[in-house]
Design a protein around this motif. Structure first.
Motif, PDB file in Angstrom:
ATOM      1  N   UNK A 171       0.815  -1.220   0.000  1.00  0.00           N
ATOM      2  CA  UNK A 171       0.000   0.000   0.000  1.00  0.00           C
ATOM      3  C   UNK A 171       0.846   1.266   0.000  1.00  0.00           C
ATOM      4  N   UNK A 172       2.159   1.134   0.202  1.00  0.00           N
ATOM      5  CA  UNK A 172       3.036   2.309   0.190  1.00  0.00           C
ATOM      6  C   UNK A 172       3.295   2.801  -1.227  1.00  0.00           C
ATOM      7  N   UNK A 173       2.978   1.973  -2.223  1.00  0.00           N
ATOM      8  CA  UNK A 173       3.161   2.401  -3.613  1.00  0.00           C
ATOM      9  C   UNK A 173       2.216   3.551  -3.946  1.00  0.00           C
ATOM     10  N   UNK A 174       2.676   4.448  -4.781  1.00  0.00           N
ATOM     11  CA  UNK A 174       1.851   5.590  -5.186  1.00  0.00           C
ATOM     12  C   UNK A 174       0.601   5.139  -5.922  1.00  0.00           C
ATOM     13  N   UNK A 175       0.724   4.078  -6.704  1.00  0.00           N
ATOM     14  CA  UNK A 175      -0.416   3.521  -7.424  1.00  0.00           C
ATOM     15  C   UNK A 175      -0.479   2.022  -7.173  1.00  0.00           C
ATOM     16  N   UNK A 176      -1.684   1.490  -7.179  1.00  0.00           N
ATOM     17  CA  UNK A 176      -1.822   0.054  -6.963  1.00  0.00           C
ATOM     18  C   UNK A 176      -3.271  -0.372  -7.021  1.00  0.00           C
ATOM     19  N   UNK A 177      -3.482  -1.663  -6.782  1.00  0.00           N
ATOM     20  CA  UNK A 177      -4.841  -2.195  -6.791  1.00  0.00           C
ATOM     21  C   UNK A 177      -4.903  -3.429  -5.915  1.00  0.00           C
ATOM     22  N   UNK A 178      -6.112  -3.756  -5.493  1.00  0.00           N
ATOM     23  CA  UNK A 178      -6.338  -4.939  -4.671  1.00  0.00           C
ATOM     24  C   UNK A 178      -7.741  -5.452  -4.964  1.00  0.00           C
ATOM     25  N   UNK A 179      -7.892  -6.763  -4.945  1.00  0.00           N
ATOM     26  CA  UNK A 179      -9.197  -7.388  -5.200  1.00  0.00           C
ATOM     27  C   UNK A 179      -9.639  -8.156  -3.968  1.00  0.00           C
ATOM     28  N   UNK A 180     -10.925  -8.047  -3.649  1.00  0.00           N
ATOM     29  CA  UNK A 180     -11.489  -8.716  -2.481  1.00  0.00           C
ATOM     30  C   UNK A 180     -12.687  -9.544  -2.912  1.00  0.00           C
ATOM     31  N   UNK A 181     -12.867 -10.674  -2.238  1.00  0.00           N
ATOM     32  CA  UNK A 181     -14.027 -11.520  -2.513  1.00  0.00           C
ATOM     33  C   UNK A 181     -14.574 -12.097  -1.219  1.00  0.00           C
ATOM     34  N   UNK A 182     -15.857 -12.351  -1.229  1.00  0.00           N
ATOM     35  CA  UNK A 182     -16.479 -13.150  -0.189  1.00  0.00           C
ATOM     36  C   UNK A 182     -17.768 -13.739  -0.760  1.00  0.00           C
ATOM     37  N   UNK A 183     -18.282 -14.754  -0.094  1.00  0.00           N
ATOM     38  CA  UNK A 183     -19.510 -15.381  -0.568  1.00  0.00           C
ATOM     39  C   UNK A 183     -20.669 -14.400  -0.434  1.00  0.00           C
ATOM     40  N   UNK A 184     -21.496 -14.339  -1.462  1.00  0.00           N
ATOM     41  CA  UNK A 184     -22.683 -13.493  -1.413  1.00  0.00           C
ATOM     42  C   UNK A 184     -23.755 -14.167  -0.568  1.00  0.00           C
ATOM     43  N   UNK A 185     -24.819 -13.447  -0.321  1.00  0.00           N
ATOM     44  CA  UNK A 185     -25.898 -13.993   0.505  1.00  0.00           C
ATOM     45  C   UNK A 185     -26.592 -15.163  -0.173  1.00  0.00           C
ATOM     46  N   UNK A 186     -26.531 -15.210  -1.497  1.00  0.00           N
ATOM     47  CA  UNK A 186     -27.135 -16.302  -2.257  1.00  0.00           C
ATOM     48  C   UNK A 186     -26.066 -17.309  -2.641  1.00  0.00           C
ATOM     49  N   UNK A 187     -26.310 -18.571  -2.403  1.00  0.00           N
ATOM     50  CA  UNK A 187     -25.348 -19.626  -2.706  1.00  0.00           C
ATOM     51  C   UNK A 187     -24.980 -19.614  -4.186  1.00  0.00           C
ATOM     52  N   UNK A 241     -22.860 -17.531  -5.599  1.00  0.00           N
ATOM     53  CA  UNK A 241     -22.517 -16.196  -6.095  1.00  0.00           C
ATOM     54  C   UNK A 241     -21.450 -15.572  -5.202  1.00  0.00           C
ATOM     55  N   UNK A 242     -20.697 -14.656  -5.765  1.00  0.00           N
ATOM     56  CA  UNK A 242     -19.584 -14.004  -5.075  1.00  0.00           C
ATOM     57  C   UNK A 242     -19.820 -12.500  -5.046  1.00  0.00           C
ATOM     58  N   UNK A 243     -19.453 -11.897  -3.956  1.00  0.00           N
ATOM     59  CA  UNK A 243     -19.425 -10.443  -3.867  1.00  0.00           C
ATOM     60  C   UNK A 243     -17.966 -10.028  -4.045  1.00  0.00           C
ATOM     61  N   UNK A 244     -17.690  -9.276  -5.078  1.00  0.00           N
ATOM     62  CA  UNK A 244     -16.310  -8.919  -5.415  1.00  0.00           C
ATOM     63  C   UNK A 244     -16.126  -7.405  -5.403  1.00  0.00           C
ATOM     64  N   UNK A 245     -15.003  -6.976  -4.836  1.00  0.00           N
ATOM     65  CA  UNK A 245     -14.633  -5.559  -4.852  1.00  0.00           C
ATOM     66  C   UNK A 245     -13.247  -5.430  -5.466  1.00  0.00           C
ATOM     67  N   UNK A 246     -13.132  -4.564  -6.452  1.00  0.00           N
ATOM     68  CA  UNK A 246     -11.838  -4.235  -7.052  1.00  0.00           C
ATOM     69  C   UNK A 246     -11.548  -2.773  -6.727  1.00  0.00           C
ATOM     70  N   UNK A 247     -10.441  -2.544  -6.032  1.00  0.00           N
ATOM     71  CA  UNK A 247     -10.099  -1.201  -5.572  1.00  0.00           C
ATOM     72  C   UNK A 247      -8.756  -0.800  -6.165  1.00  0.00           C
ATOM     73  N   UNK A 272      -9.073   7.110  -5.251  1.00  0.00           N
ATOM     74  CA  UNK A 272      -9.298   5.671  -5.342  1.00  0.00           C
ATOM     75  C   UNK A 272     -10.639   5.420  -6.001  1.00  0.00           C
ATOM     76  N   UNK A 273     -10.729   4.278  -6.673  1.00  0.00           N
ATOM     77  CA  UNK A 273     -11.986   3.863  -7.297  1.00  0.00           C
ATOM     78  C   UNK A 273     -12.356   2.473  -6.801  1.00  0.00           C
ATOM     79  N   UNK A 274     -13.601   2.311  -6.439  1.00  0.00           N
ATOM     80  CA  UNK A 274     -14.112   1.048  -5.930  1.00  0.00           C
ATOM     81  C   UNK A 274     -15.150   0.525  -6.905  1.00  0.00           C
TER      82      UNK A 274
END
Length: 266
Positions: free
Chosen positions: A130-146, A148-154, A161-163
């Motif tokens: 996170x110390x880099x001036x620019x970067x990205x990270x992806x997050x996932x977790x199970x959605x409420x419905x079996x 399916x995935x809830x995904x965040x790309x930041x 920053x863009x989410x």
């Protein structure tokens, strides 16, 4: 009477300037900064927003928000299911983009059933720098419905920053990949076909493969840099046969030549 008219003219000008300034601020300020939501919602799933986690005073300004509800009246008729929808939130004027993202991600991943940091293949991986001036990270977790995935790309820059929030079909892997050792990297590389590496040899058995310190980021994938030398007689100078970048999970291999990177088959 003339004096009174002279006084009224400047007053009218002042009033016009004040009115114009008020209209300008009302239009352009509201266009530049939006009211940040407390949660991001996608169907029945909700996620704490950046503003809720960091506080309004530390989360900059929300300058762009695109959801199916804000796209327009035609979106409801042309849009598909929630799986096809994407939500975009852009924040500007952050004190430090990477540090703001770090705090946000740590909050979302601290719970046992919370988000996990994943690579492009959906496998659990280590956090970015996170110390880099620019970067990205992806997050996932199970959605409420079996199923399916809830995904965040930041993604972040120095002050922005863009989410992006989506809901793809699939499952989240909970198996963490063990870090690759230098010995494992060398053994794996020597097991590859020389023809796939652009090397004119029957085998890599007598080649020297030297891992280099530090990691190289290629398309968001952390890779180990390997310098490869062909067999040579004693007293002869070493000549590099090629420089390669191998991902930690051994699923991606690149040739680094003249400053350009080219993917190779494994």
């Amino acid at each position: 009477m003339l004096k009174q008219k002279r006084v009224l003219i400047p007053l009218a000008l002042v009033a016009a300037v004040c009115l114009g300034t008020a209209v300008y601020l009302l239009i352009f300020r509201s266009a530049a900064a939006l009211e940040p939501p407390e949660e991001y919602a996608l169907g029945e799933d909700t996620v704490e927003s950046l503003s809720s986690v960091l506080g309004l005073e530390n989360s900059g300004e929300l300058t762009n928000m695109e959801t199916p509800d804000t796209v327009g009246a035609n979106a409801s008729s042309s849009a598909g299911s929630a799986a096809d929808e994407a939500y975009y939130y852009t924040y500007q004027k952050l004190e430090t983009g990477g540090e703001s993202v770090r705090q946000y991600v740590e909050r979302l991943t601290e719970e046992e059933d919370g988000f996990r940091i994943v690579d492009e293949n959906g496998a659990v991986t280590d956090p970015p720098n996170y110390a880099n001036t620019e970067g990205s990270v992806s997050l996932m977790k199970a959605a409420s419905e079996d199923g399916w995935i809830l995904r965040m790309d930041i993604s972040w820059t120095a002050e922005n920053c863009q989410i992006t929030l989506t809901r793809p079909e699939g499952t989240v892997s909970t198996v963490e990949t063990d870090p690759m050792t230098y010995v494992e990297a060398v053994d794996f590389f020597k097991s590859l076909a020389p023809s796939n590496l652009g090397l004119d040899a029957e085998s890599l058995r007598d080649y020297s493969v030297c891992p280099m310190d530090g990691a190289v980021l290629v398309d968001g994938i952390l890779c180990l840099k390997l310098q490869v030398y062909p067999p040579h007689e004693a007293g002869q100078a070493n000549v590099i046969a090629g420089t390669y970048l191998l991902s930690g999970d051994k699923t991606h291999l690149y040739l680094l030549k003249d400053g350009a990177v080219r993917a190779l088959p494994i």
